[in-house]
Design an enzyme around this catalytic site. Structure first.
Site, mmCIF file in Angstrom:
data_model
loop_
_atom_site.group_PDB
_atom_site.id
_atom_site.type_symbol
_atom_site.label_atom_id
_atom_site.label_comp_id
_atom_site.label_asym_id
_atom_site.label_seq_id
_atom_site.Cartn_x
_atom_site.Cartn_y
_atom_site.Cartn_z
ATOM 1 N N ARG A 157 3.727 17.484 2.387
ATOM 2 C CA ARG A 157 3.704 18.829 2.950
ATOM 3 C C ARG A 157 4.411 19.753 1.963
ATOM 4 N NH1 ARG A 157 4.450 15.328 7.385
ATOM 5 N NH2 ARG A 157 6.528 14.964 6.564
ATOM 6 N N LEU B 29 8.226 -2.194 3.646
ATOM 7 C CA LEU B 29 7.552 -1.719 4.853
ATOM 8 C C LEU B 29 8.358 -0.580 5.459
ATOM 9 C CD1 LEU B 29 5.055 -3.222 6.020
ATOM 10 C CD2 LEU B 29 6.570 -4.192 7.739
ATOM 11 N N GLY B 30 7.676 0.319 6.122
ATOM 12 C CA GLY B 30 8.421 1.347 6.834
ATOM 13 C C GLY B 30 7.541 2.462 7.339
ATOM 14 N N ARG C 107 -1.517 -4.913 6.856
ATOM 15 C CA ARG C 107 -2.410 -4.763 8.010
ATOM 16 C C ARG C 107 -3.844 -4.464 7.614
ATOM 17 N NH1 ARG C 107 -0.690 0.944 10.853
ATOM 18 N NH2 ARG C 107 -0.143 2.081 8.961
ATOM 19 N N LYS D 39 17.962 0.986 10.240
ATOM 20 C CA LYS D 39 18.023 0.382 8.904
ATOM 21 C C LYS D 39 19.210 -0.570 8.803
ATOM 22 C CE LYS D 39 14.540 2.408 6.857
ATOM 23 N NZ LYS D 39 13.360 1.578 6.567
ATOM 24 N N LEU E 177 13.428 9.099 -2.262
ATOM 25 C CA LEU E 177 12.517 8.590 -3.282
ATOM 26 C C LEU E 177 11.735 9.746 -3.894
ATOM 27 C CD1 LEU E 177 11.119 5.526 -1.295
ATOM 28 C CD2 LEU E 177 12.947 5.527 -3.004
ATOM 29 N N TYR F 131 17.559 6.660 12.465
ATOM 30 C CA TYR F 131 17.022 6.116 11.215
ATOM 31 C C TYR F 131 18.031 5.184 10.532
ATOM 32 C CZ TYR F 131 15.061 5.992 6.480
ATOM 33 O OH TYR F 131 14.566 5.580 5.266
ATOM 34 N N SER G 109 0.834 -1.213 0.000
ATOM 35 C CA SER G 109 0.000 0.000 0.000
ATOM 36 C C SER G 109 0.862 1.254 0.000
ATOM 37 C CB SER G 109 -0.910 0.005 1.224
ATOM 38 O OG SER G 109 -0.130 -0.096 2.404
ATOM 39 N N GLY G 110 2.158 1.085 0.211
ATOM 40 C CA GLY G 110 3.055 2.241 0.268
ATOM 41 C C GLY G 110 3.480 2.705 -1.111
ATOM 42 N N THR H 107 6.487 2.770 -2.672
ATOM 43 C CA THR H 107 7.302 1.834 -3.443
ATOM 44 C C THR H 107 6.522 0.558 -3.735
ATOM 45 O OG1 THR H 107 9.198 2.641 -2.173
ATOM 46 C CG2 THR H 107 9.561 0.732 -3.604
HETATM 47 N N1 LIG Z 1 10.808 8.008 1.368
HETATM 48 C C1 LIG Z 1 12.092 8.048 1.077
HETATM 49 O O1 LIG Z 1 12.604 9.028 0.548
HETATM 50 C C2 LIG Z 1 12.960 6.837 1.382
HETATM 51 C C3 LIG Z 1 14.308 6.861 1.037
HETATM 52 C C4 LIG Z 1 15.080 5.728 1.258
HETATM 53 C C5 LIG Z 1 14.508 4.617 1.843
HETATM 54 N N2 LIG Z 1 13.191 4.615 2.207
HETATM 55 C C6 LIG Z 1 12.626 3.402 2.818
HETATM 56 O O2 LIG Z 1 11.923 2.688 1.820
HETATM 57 C C7 LIG Z 1 10.845 1.971 2.413
HETATM 58 C C8 LIG Z 1 9.544 2.262 1.661
HETATM 59 O O3 LIG Z 1 9.312 3.639 1.677
HETATM 60 P P1 LIG Z 1 7.963 4.249 1.066
HETATM 61 O O4 LIG Z 1 8.120 5.713 1.090
HETATM 62 O O5 LIG Z 1 7.651 3.551 -0.183
HETATM 63 O O6 LIG Z 1 6.933 3.785 2.218
HETATM 64 P P2 LIG Z 1 5.446 4.329 2.523
HETATM 65 O O7 LIG Z 1 4.821 4.914 1.335
HETATM 66 O O8 LIG Z 1 5.530 5.157 3.759
HETATM 67 O O9 LIG Z 1 4.712 2.933 2.852
HETATM 68 C C9 LIG Z 1 4.982 2.263 4.008
HETATM 69 C C10 LIG Z 1 4.310 0.901 4.031
HETATM 70 O O10 LIG Z 1 4.500 0.335 5.337
HETATM 71 C C11 LIG Z 1 3.240 0.063 5.922
HETATM 72 N N3 LIG Z 1 3.237 0.377 7.343
HETATM 73 C C12 LIG Z 1 3.612 1.527 7.925
HETATM 74 N N4 LIG Z 1 3.403 1.472 9.258
HETATM 75 C C13 LIG Z 1 2.868 0.258 9.515
HETATM 76 C C14 LIG Z 1 2.428 -0.404 10.692
HETATM 77 N N5 LIG Z 1 2.484 0.186 11.890
HETATM 78 N N6 LIG Z 1 1.936 -1.650 10.588
HETATM 79 C C15 LIG Z 1 1.854 -2.244 9.384
HETATM 80 N N7 LIG Z 1 2.251 -1.695 8.234
HETATM 81 C C16 LIG Z 1 2.764 -0.445 8.300
HETATM 82 C C17 LIG Z 1 2.248 0.934 5.204
HETATM 83 O O11 LIG Z 1 0.952 0.343 5.320
HETATM 84 P P3 LIG Z 1 -0.384 1.266 5.430
HETATM 85 O O12 LIG Z 1 -0.680 1.698 4.024
HETATM 86 O O13 LIG Z 1 -1.396 0.337 5.984
HETATM 87 O O14 LIG Z 1 -0.036 2.401 6.326
HETATM 88 C C18 LIG Z 1 2.797 0.957 3.787
HETATM 89 O O15 LIG Z 1 2.398 -0.185 3.086
HETATM 90 C C19 LIG Z 1 10.827 2.377 3.871
HETATM 91 O O16 LIG Z 1 11.463 1.390 4.634
HETATM 92 C C20 LIG Z 1 11.618 3.661 3.897
HETATM 93 O O17 LIG Z 1 12.245 3.858 5.145
HETATM 94 C C21 LIG Z 1 12.416 5.703 1.974
#
Ligand SMILES: NC(=O)c1ccc[n+]([C@@H]2O[C@H](COP(=O)([O-])OP(=O)(O)OC[C@H]3O[C@@H](n4cnc5c(N)ncnc54)[C@H](OP(=O)(O)O)[C@@H]3O)[C@@H](O)[C@H]2O)c1
Ligand SMILES: *[C@@H]1O[C@H](CO)[C@@H](O)[C@H](O)[C@H]1NC(C)=O
Ligand SMILES: *[C@@H]1O[C@H](CO)[C@@H](O)[C@H](O)[C@H]1NC(C)=O
Length: 274
Positions: A213, A127-128, A87, A182, A205, A178, A62-63, A65
């Site tokens: 925001r 996940l994250g 979830r 990781k 990303l 963070y 659902s996120g 990525t």
């Molecule tokens: N954003 C960046 O710039 C960036 C850069 C480098 C690495 N990353 C890493 O890449 C990964 C993916 O990032 P993203 O931005 O694609 O993630 P995202 O859009 O925030 O999606 C996170 C996913 O994790 C699930 N999740 C979050 N909290 C949860 C909980 N308490 N219980 C169960 N599921 C939960 C969410 O489910 P729901 O939809 O149900 O909430 C969603 O499917 C993460 O590990 C992040 O740290 C991110």
């Protein structure tokens, strides 16, 4: 008039010097290692992989990525069976998603849902959460505990290739929470001894986040502009990450455990651009 022009000239030269300095810095930030596989090889590898009728699961579909990863997996028809573990139940309009299975689990009691992790050849974890969303404890709980437990159950369930989306700079010795979390989860999963284990460390990303925001949006636009000149210095399009994960899946890697840094992800992802 002359005074004005010379001042303008000074400002412009300063600006030029500044831009050059930034360019040099960004060039330095670019990781020079690259992956060397042609698109032709990828097509052939995809075909061979497809014929194996493999199954996969995705955590975090659902996120940002996970969503794109699922789209690419469905579009490329790489797996015979796809299971989303999350979830909450997700709804899809597209007919192509009809055969995607879903397992809704309680991550706090994941042991009760061991069956959901059984019988998948390949696993993807996207996940994250963040400290801002979940607090320090909550962040560790999701990004370390849920992820590690899922990997354990997947290993026990017969998964042979586990793919983890981590982050640029992940380091279990870091003093930044963070990066430390990781790095820690990366290392803990390596201990599980998957037949194959791939860690992806993308930089920021690039995506138009729904919950964005304004400041974040500005930063992303800014990075987006820079990223066309210096594609791998500090950001990466989400689709590149998803495509890289899949290209890396179908190409028979000979390493048991591997870490793909941002530049390698970018190169692999570009290969899958068709
Ligand atoms: N954003 C960046 O710039 C960036 C850069 C480098 C690495 N990353 C890493 O890449 C990964 C993916 O990032 P993203 O931005 O694609 O993630 P995202 O859009 O925030 O999606 C996170 C996913 O994790 C699930 N999740 C979050 N909290 C949860 C909980 N308490 N219980 C169960 N599921 C939960 C969410 O489910 P729901 O939809 O149900 O909430 C969603 O499917 C993460 O590990 C992040 O740290 C991110
Ligand atoms: C994969 O599935 C197809 C169609 O169901 C079948 O013909 C083929 O033999 C299967 N291949 C393997 C390796 O199981
Ligand atoms: C972290 O610290 C340990 C112990 O000081 C050291 O052995 C290890 O190489 C370090 N790991 C990294 C990734 O820097």
């Amino acid at each position: 008039m002359i005074v004005f022009e010379s001042r303008l000239f000074r400002v412009l030269s300063l600006l030029a010097v500044f831009v050059v300095l930034i360019a040099v810095a960004l060039q330095f930030l670019e990781n020079s290692e690259s992956v060397d596989v042609s698109s032709m090889d990828l097509k052939a590898s995809e075909e061979t992989f497809r014929e194996k009728n493999k199954s996969c699961f995705i955590l975090g579909a659902s996120g940002e990525t996970g969503k794109v990863l699922l789209e690419e997996i469905v579009g490329r028809k790489l797996f015979s069976r796809i299971t989303l573990i999350g979830r909450r139940q997700l709804t899809f309009e597209d007919k192509e998603y009809e055969n995607v299975a879903q397992e809704v689990v309680d991550f706090e009691k994941l042991d009760d849902y061991a069956a959901a992790f059984q019988g998948h050849d390949v696993g993807y974890c996207c996940l994250g959460t963040t400290k801002a969303k979940a607090g320090t404890e909550g962040f560790i709980r999701v990004d370390h505990d849920y992820v590690l437990k899922s990997a354990e159950l997947a290993k026990a369930g017969g998964c042979s290739h586990f793919n983890l989306e981590s982050s640029k700079g992940a380091d279990k010795n870091s003093s930044f929470l963070y990066l430390k979390v990781k790095g820690q989860v990366e290392a803990d999963i390596e201990q599980l001894g998957f037949e194959r284990y791939s860690v992806y460390r993308p930089a920021v990303l690039l995506v138009d986040r729904e919950e964005s925001r304004p400041a974040e949006w500005m930063a992303r636009k800014f990075l987006g502009a820079f990223s066309s000149a210096f594609p791998t210095a500090m950001s990466i399009p989400i689709r590149s990450v998803a495509r890289a994960m899949l290209a890396n899946t179908v190409i028979q890697g000979d390493k048991k455990a591997e870490i793909l840094e941002n530049k390698a992800i970018y190169d692999l992802g570009k290969m899958g651009d068709n």
